[in-house]
Write a protein that holds these residues in place. Sequence first.
Motif, short mmCIF file in Angstrom:
data_model
loop_
_atom_site.label_atom_id
_atom_site.label_comp_id
_atom_site.label_asym_id
_atom_site.label_seq_id
_atom_site.Cartn_x
_atom_site.Cartn_y
_atom_site.Cartn_z
N ASP A 26 21.05 54.88 96.51
CA ASP A 26 19.63 55.07 96.78
C ASP A 26 19.10 53.97 97.70
N LEU A 27 19.46 52.73 97.40
CA LEU A 27 18.95 51.60 98.17
C LEU A 27 19.48 51.61 99.60
N ILE A 28 20.74 51.99 99.77
CA ILE A 28 21.30 52.10 101.12
C ILE A 28 20.51 53.12 101.94
N GLN A 29 20.20 54.24 101.31
CA GLN A 29 19.46 55.28 102.03
C GLN A 29 18.01 54.87 102.30
N ILE A 30 17.44 54.06 101.42
CA ILE A 30 16.10 53.52 101.67
C ILE A 30 16.13 52.64 102.92
N TYR A 31 17.12 51.76 102.99
CA TYR A 31 17.28 50.93 104.19
C TYR A 31 17.35 51.82 105.44
N ALA A 32 18.23 52.79 105.40
CA ALA A 32 18.47 53.64 106.57
C ALA A 32 17.22 54.40 106.97
N GLU A 33 16.52 54.99 106.01
CA GLU A 33 15.36 55.81 106.31
C GLU A 33 14.18 54.98 106.80
N GLY A 49 24.40 33.40 99.67
CA GLY A 49 24.76 32.22 98.89
C GLY A 49 24.15 32.08 97.52
N LEU A 50 23.09 32.85 97.19
CA LEU A 50 22.47 32.71 95.88
C LEU A 50 23.45 33.11 94.77
N SER A 51 23.45 32.35 93.70
CA SER A 51 24.49 32.49 92.68
C SER A 51 24.26 33.64 91.71
N TYR A 52 23.05 34.25 91.71
CA TYR A 52 22.79 35.24 90.67
C TYR A 52 23.32 36.64 90.96
N TYR A 53 23.82 36.90 92.15
CA TYR A 53 24.34 38.24 92.45
C TYR A 53 25.59 38.53 91.63
N THR A 54 25.72 39.79 91.18
CA THR A 54 26.85 40.16 90.32
C THR A 54 27.67 41.34 90.84
N GLY A 55 27.19 42.05 91.84
CA GLY A 55 27.88 43.25 92.32
C GLY A 55 27.73 43.41 93.81
N CYS A 56 27.38 44.63 94.25
CA CYS A 56 27.24 44.90 95.68
C CYS A 56 26.13 44.05 96.29
N ILE A 57 26.38 43.54 97.48
CA ILE A 57 25.39 42.79 98.23
C ILE A 57 25.27 43.39 99.63
N GLY A 98 20.85 42.72 96.84
CA GLY A 98 22.05 43.09 96.10
C GLY A 98 21.77 43.23 94.62
N ARG A 99 22.84 43.45 93.88
CA ARG A 99 22.73 43.66 92.43
C ARG A 99 22.81 42.31 91.72
N TYR A 100 21.89 42.11 90.78
CA TYR A 100 21.97 40.92 89.93
C TYR A 100 21.63 41.32 88.50
N ASP A 101 22.64 41.81 87.81
CA ASP A 101 22.46 42.38 86.47
C ASP A 101 21.97 41.39 85.43
N ASN A 102 22.29 40.11 85.59
CA ASN A 102 22.02 39.15 84.52
C ASN A 102 20.80 38.27 84.77
N LEU A 103 20.07 38.49 85.85
CA LEU A 103 19.00 37.58 86.21
C LEU A 103 17.86 37.59 85.19
N THR A 104 17.44 38.77 84.75
CA THR A 104 16.34 38.86 83.78
C THR A 104 16.73 38.17 82.48
N ALA A 105 17.95 38.41 82.03
CA ALA A 105 18.42 37.77 80.80
C ALA A 105 18.45 36.26 80.93
N LEU A 106 18.79 35.77 82.13
CA LEU A 106 18.83 34.33 82.36
C LEU A 106 17.45 33.72 82.17
N PHE A 107 16.42 34.36 82.74
CA PHE A 107 15.07 33.83 82.62
C PHE A 107 14.54 33.98 81.20
N LEU A 108 14.92 35.06 80.52
CA LEU A 108 14.50 35.25 79.14
C LEU A 108 15.10 34.17 78.25
#
Length: 222
Positions: free
Chosen positions: A41-48, A174-182, A200-210
Amino acid sequence: VSQSRYEPVWRADRPQKGRYREFWQCDADVVGSDSLLNELDLIQIYAEVFKGLGVHVEIKINNRKILAGIAEVVKGVEHLQTIAVAIDKLDKIGTEGVSKELSTLGFSEIEISSLFEIITIKGEDKEMLQSLKSKLQSSSEGLKGIEELEFVLNNLQQINKSVNLKIDFSLARGLSYYTGCIFEVVALESTLKISIGGGGRYDNLTALFLATADLLCIVTGK
């Protein structure tokens, strides 16, 4: 949950040459889902969006797990962030500059050569991924990243073949919080080929701040 916003933002650090402290930014965010369909979805948002603006772009893609795999086979997975920060500067200081920086950080000539041999793999997408598999066969994390890229590429071909998506194993963000596709979006018509989008994807960022918030609550007694 998905949302988008368009508003002025400010950099907390000292802006580099050609970058403003205040700038306008449009975000698209997805919260609460680990499905790789979100990447599509995000790739297509970029493209469109850029098609609508009349800007010809190339969308570069990599995966943080692949970078972890590269770090693992080159020197050790614990060096992932050092490698990511260094190669994120490739377009600014070039191969020589990145090599010099890594050398000062304790990387040997063999390790640096091995790193560049991997991140400069060229060819068609399937050829690049196959070549990378052979180099990262000892890294389960790296192979997982390749699997995720294959999913995105294969499914994008089925739903939208016109998107100008290109694998780039040197893409690090370079940001360390990314966990998947960038991702990084480059304007092709600019003589500088400047970056005009990224994320990109950062699955654990919210949990880190919590977790940080919980700790602060305990310390302050609030």
